[in-house]
Write a protein that holds these residues in place. Structure first.
Motif, PDB file in Angstrom:
ATOM      1  N   ASP A   3       0.750  -1.218  -0.055  1.00 54.82           N
ATOM      2  CA  ASP A   3      -0.145  -0.004  -0.092  1.00 54.82           C
ATOM      3  C   ASP A   3       0.881   1.420   0.003  1.00 54.82           C
ATOM      4  O   ASP A   3       0.427   2.271  -0.485  1.00 54.82           O
ATOM      5  CB  ASP A   3      -0.777   0.026   1.213  1.00 54.82           C
ATOM      6  N   TRP A   4       1.982   1.071   0.584  1.00 52.66           N
ATOM      7  CA  TRP A   4       2.713   2.254   0.725  1.00 52.66           C
ATOM      8  C   TRP A   4       3.524   2.781  -0.668  1.00 52.66           C
ATOM      9  O   TRP A   4       4.105   3.740  -1.131  1.00 52.66           O
ATOM     10  CB  TRP A   4       3.978   2.247   1.696  1.00 52.66           C
ATOM     11  N   PHE A   5       3.508   1.750  -1.633  1.00 47.43           N
ATOM     12  CA  PHE A   5       3.602   2.158  -3.029  1.00 47.43           C
ATOM     13  C   PHE A   5       2.822   2.952  -3.948  1.00 47.43           C
ATOM     14  O   PHE A   5       3.063   3.647  -4.850  1.00 47.43           O
ATOM     15  CB  PHE A   5       4.050   0.968  -3.948  1.00 47.43           C
ATOM     16  N   ARG A   6       1.499   2.956  -3.364  1.00 44.87           N
ATOM     17  CA  ARG A   6       0.641   3.716  -4.114  1.00 44.87           C
ATOM     18  C   ARG A   6       0.479   5.108  -4.061  1.00 44.87           C
ATOM     19  O   ARG A   6       1.097   5.645  -2.930  1.00 44.87           O
ATOM     20  CB  ARG A   6      -0.890   3.359  -3.528  1.00 44.87           C
ATOM     21  N   ARG A   7       0.246   5.660  -4.992  1.00 44.11           N
ATOM     22  CA  ARG A   7       0.476   7.368  -5.115  1.00 44.11           C
ATOM     23  C   ARG A   7      -0.808   7.844  -4.283  1.00 44.11           C
ATOM     24  O   ARG A   7      -1.861   7.469  -4.598  1.00 44.11           O
ATOM     25  CB  ARG A   7       0.613   7.867  -6.460  1.00 44.11           C
ATOM     26  N   ASP A   8      -0.597   9.146  -3.819  1.00 46.34           N
ATOM     27  CA  ASP A   8      -1.879   9.690  -3.165  1.00 46.34           C
ATOM     28  C   ASP A   8      -2.422  10.752  -4.111  1.00 46.34           C
ATOM     29  O   ASP A   8      -2.180  11.475  -4.626  1.00 46.34           O
ATOM     30  CB  ASP A   8      -1.450  10.440  -1.916  1.00 46.34           C
ATOM     31  N   PRO A   9      -3.835  10.078  -4.446  1.00 42.43           N
ATOM     32  CA  PRO A   9      -4.359  11.077  -5.533  1.00 42.43           C
ATOM     33  C   PRO A   9      -4.811  12.430  -5.184  1.00 42.43           C
ATOM     34  O   PRO A   9      -5.039  13.133  -5.992  1.00 42.43           O
ATOM     35  CB  PRO A   9      -5.685  10.220  -6.069  1.00 42.43           C
ATOM     36  N   THR A  10      -4.803  12.719  -3.789  1.00 40.42           N
ATOM     37  CA  THR A  10      -5.200  13.987  -3.305  1.00 40.42           C
ATOM     38  C   THR A  10      -3.971  15.017  -3.792  1.00 40.42           C
ATOM     39  O   THR A  10      -4.477  16.136  -3.742  1.00 40.42           O
ATOM     40  CB  THR A  10      -5.764  13.829  -2.005  1.00 40.42           C
ATOM     41  N   LYS A  11      -3.009  14.489  -3.706  1.00 39.17           N
ATOM     42  CA  LYS A  11      -1.868  15.544  -3.851  1.00 39.17           C
ATOM     43  C   LYS A  11      -1.822  16.124  -5.316  1.00 39.17           C
ATOM     44  O   LYS A  11      -1.711  17.396  -5.443  1.00 39.17           O
ATOM     45  CB  LYS A  11      -0.416  14.786  -3.735  1.00 39.17           C
ATOM     46  N   LYS A  12      -2.054  15.280  -6.285  1.00 40.23           N
ATOM     47  CA  LYS A  12      -2.404  15.927  -7.509  1.00 40.23           C
ATOM     48  C   LYS A  12      -3.616  17.012  -7.652  1.00 40.23           C
ATOM     49  O   LYS A  12      -3.229  18.027  -8.283  1.00 40.23           O
ATOM     50  CB  LYS A  12      -2.443  14.633  -8.708  1.00 40.23           C
ATOM     51  N   LEU A  13      -4.593  16.571  -7.175  1.00 45.79           N
ATOM     52  CA  LEU A  13      -5.701  17.345  -7.057  1.00 45.79           C
ATOM     53  C   LEU A  13      -5.447  18.578  -6.254  1.00 45.79           C
ATOM     54  O   LEU A  13      -5.827  19.711  -6.496  1.00 45.79           O
ATOM     55  CB  LEU A  13      -7.029  16.556  -6.364  1.00 45.79           C
ATOM     56  N   GLN A  14      -4.866  18.466  -5.224  1.00 42.49           N
ATOM     57  CA  GLN A  14      -4.596  19.651  -4.323  1.00 42.49           C
ATOM     58  C   GLN A  14      -3.659  20.705  -4.829  1.00 42.49           C
ATOM     59  O   GLN A  14      -3.934  21.855  -4.876  1.00 42.49           O
ATOM     60  CB  GLN A  14      -3.942  19.195  -3.127  1.00 42.49           C
ATOM     61  N   LYS A  20      -5.523  26.534  -9.788  1.00 37.33           N
ATOM     62  CA  LYS A  20      -6.788  27.068 -10.107  1.00 37.33           C
ATOM     63  C   LYS A  20      -7.100  28.708  -9.345  1.00 37.33           C
ATOM     64  O   LYS A  20      -7.523  29.527  -9.935  1.00 37.33           O
ATOM     65  CB  LYS A  20      -8.109  26.590 -10.153  1.00 37.33           C
ATOM     66  N   LEU A  21      -6.980  28.302  -7.757  1.00 31.40           N
ATOM     67  CA  LEU A  21      -7.060  29.626  -6.995  1.00 31.40           C
ATOM     68  C   LEU A  21      -6.015  30.858  -7.384  1.00 31.40           C
ATOM     69  O   LEU A  21      -6.379  32.032  -7.431  1.00 31.40           O
ATOM     70  CB  LEU A  21      -6.881  29.243  -5.589  1.00 31.40           C
ATOM     71  N   GLU A  22      -4.810  30.448  -7.886  1.00 35.91           N
ATOM     72  CA  GLU A  22      -3.861  31.152  -8.159  1.00 35.91           C
ATOM     73  C   GLU A  22      -4.253  31.977  -9.478  1.00 35.91           C
ATOM     74  O   GLU A  22      -4.173  33.130  -9.819  1.00 35.91           O
ATOM     75  CB  GLU A  22      -2.625  30.545  -8.357  1.00 35.91           C
ATOM     76  N   GLU A  23      -4.786  31.109 -10.388  1.00 35.89           N
ATOM     77  CA  GLU A  23      -5.385  31.781 -11.792  1.00 35.89           C
ATOM     78  C   GLU A  23      -6.376  32.657 -11.535  1.00 35.89           C
ATOM     79  O   GLU A  23      -6.626  33.646 -12.308  1.00 35.89           O
ATOM     80  CB  GLU A  23      -5.774  30.612 -12.772  1.00 35.89           C
ATOM     81  N   ALA A  24      -7.451  32.349 -10.613  1.00 36.49           N
ATOM     82  CA  ALA A  24      -8.471  33.272 -10.283  1.00 36.49           C
ATOM     83  C   ALA A  24      -7.974  34.475  -9.799  1.00 36.49           C
ATOM     84  O   ALA A  24      -8.654  35.544  -9.995  1.00 36.49           O
ATOM     85  CB  ALA A  24      -9.385  32.488  -9.593  1.00 36.49           C
ATOM     86  N   MET A  25      -7.068  34.333  -8.887  1.00 38.66           N
ATOM     87  CA  MET A  25      -6.622  35.808  -8.312  1.00 38.66           C
ATOM     88  C   MET A  25      -5.952  36.872  -9.346  1.00 38.66           C
ATOM     89  O   MET A  25      -6.260  37.779  -9.270  1.00 38.66           O
ATOM     90  CB  MET A  25      -5.619  35.431  -7.229  1.00 38.66           C
ATOM     91  N   ARG A  47     -11.760  21.125  -4.641  1.00 38.20           N
ATOM     92  CA  ARG A  47     -11.869  20.803  -3.356  1.00 38.20           C
ATOM     93  C   ARG A  47     -12.609  19.929  -2.970  1.00 38.20           C
ATOM     94  O   ARG A  47     -12.469  19.144  -1.982  1.00 38.20           O
ATOM     95  CB  ARG A  47     -12.215  22.459  -2.721  1.00 38.20           C
ATOM     96  N   LEU A  48     -13.990  20.025  -3.619  1.00 39.70           N
ATOM     97  CA  LEU A  48     -15.070  19.007  -3.151  1.00 39.70           C
ATOM     98  C   LEU A  48     -14.691  17.458  -3.330  1.00 39.70           C
ATOM     99  O   LEU A  48     -14.925  16.455  -2.529  1.00 39.70           O
ATOM    100  CB  LEU A  48     -16.360  19.077  -3.739  1.00 39.70           C
ATOM    101  N   GLU A  49     -13.888  17.277  -4.461  1.00 41.28           N
ATOM    102  CA  GLU A  49     -13.449  15.976  -4.828  1.00 41.28           C
ATOM    103  C   GLU A  49     -12.236  15.528  -3.825  1.00 41.28           C
ATOM    104  O   GLU A  49     -12.336  14.467  -3.552  1.00 41.28           O
ATOM    105  CB  GLU A  49     -12.856  16.094  -6.318  1.00 41.28           C
ATOM    106  N   ILE A  50     -11.415  16.352  -3.559  1.00 40.11           N
ATOM    107  CA  ILE A  50     -10.498  16.144  -2.460  1.00 40.11           C
ATOM    108  C   ILE A  50     -11.173  15.735  -1.248  1.00 40.11           C
ATOM    109  O   ILE A  50     -10.689  14.703  -0.647  1.00 40.11           O
ATOM    110  CB  ILE A  50      -9.440  17.379  -2.299  1.00 40.11           C
TER     111      ILE A  50
END
Length: 56
Positions: A3-14, A20-25, A47-50
């Protein structure tokens, strides 16, 4: 076992969320409020997906 080999999908989404927030600013600073609203809405969806991934 591996399990520790799996990538955390939330990091990419984060990173996408923060981008996106930077572009919005930047759009807001340039006076483009329509683009700001669109990008903010997309960031909110990310954010909701995360949060959904963190719960499950």
């Amino acid at each position: 076992m591996f399990d520790w080999f799996r990538r955390d999908p939330t990091k990419k989404l984060q990173k996408a969320y923060e981008r996106k927030l930077e572009e919005a600013m930047v759009a807001s600073r340039n006076g483009d409020m329509r683009t700001n609203a669109t990008l903010t809405e997309q960031a909110e969806a990310l954010r909701l997906e995360i949060e959904r991934l963190k719960e499950g």
